[in-house]
Scaffold this active site. Sequence first.
Site, PDB file in Angstrom:
ATOM      1  N   ASP A 134       0.825  -1.217   0.000  1.00 42.03           N
ATOM      2  CA  ASP A 134       0.000   0.000   0.000  1.00 42.03           C
ATOM      3  C   ASP A 134       0.857   1.263   0.000  1.00 42.03           C
ATOM      4  OD1 ASP A 134      -2.148  -1.658  -0.019  1.00 42.03           O
ATOM      5  OD2 ASP A 134      -2.540  -1.517   2.115  1.00 42.03           O
ATOM      6  N   ASP A 155       0.621  -4.176  -3.223  1.00 39.90           N
ATOM      7  CA  ASP A 155      -0.293  -3.342  -3.988  1.00 39.90           C
ATOM      8  C   ASP A 155      -0.012  -1.897  -3.613  1.00 39.90           C
ATOM      9  OD1 ASP A 155      -3.360  -3.998  -2.071  1.00 39.90           O
ATOM     10  OD2 ASP A 155      -1.374  -3.383  -1.458  1.00 39.90           O
TER      11      ASP A 155
END
Length: 243
Positions: A134, A155
Amino acid sequence: SPPPGAIVVGPGGKYANLTAALADTSSSVYFINSGTYDEQVLISRSNIKIFGQTTVPLSYSGNTVTITNSLLASTAGSNDLSGTVRVHATNVSLYNLNIANTFGHGPEQSQAIALSVQDGQFGAYGLKLTGYQDTLLANVGVEFYGNCWIEGAVDFIFGMSSSIWITNSIINVSPPPSSFVPHRRSTDDANCAPQTDNVTFAEYNNTGDGSTGVRASFATKLTAPVSISTVIGSTSWIDSQFL
């Protein structure tokens, strides 16, 4: 070189780091000289611009300023609180900064944010964002990312209530992210996986391994470019050099 009237940070400047400089409200423009700054930065003042020294003003490739921190969300108390740079004000523009969260691989729920954006009309110009999980928390409002590098090993982006436009950028994520946003003319090294509802992903004229193959059910591969104003409304606040 520093724009006229800018508050200068780093070697030869008035302040040693950006956190100290932001307490000085005598100007709305800040310039950071070359160097690595180990700090966590909270931007709570609206209508400011922060420039990093660079050799290539319209790209991340010449950046010479790095702001870095290593903090896990579970330790900090929330995803946002782990952010190396946290934007909590409207109409903030960041130019030519490398922003990193170097925590790396950790236990379950090991989010470690590099850039957290919690307010609207945010402009990212020539930024290089790196982290593990993230990397970018694009959370609120309308946001523009031009000529950027965004990298994460797990991600990199999840927008809770955002309209986000990414253009002319490198997106380097593996494995695939759980949600994505409209972007165009970008090099994309990740596919999308349908792990959330109410997500719209549209892409046009992208390249890279992640730009081919099966798309998520909520994804649209456009045959013609969509107007940026359709996605984020007025563009008057965006630096036109990066459109």
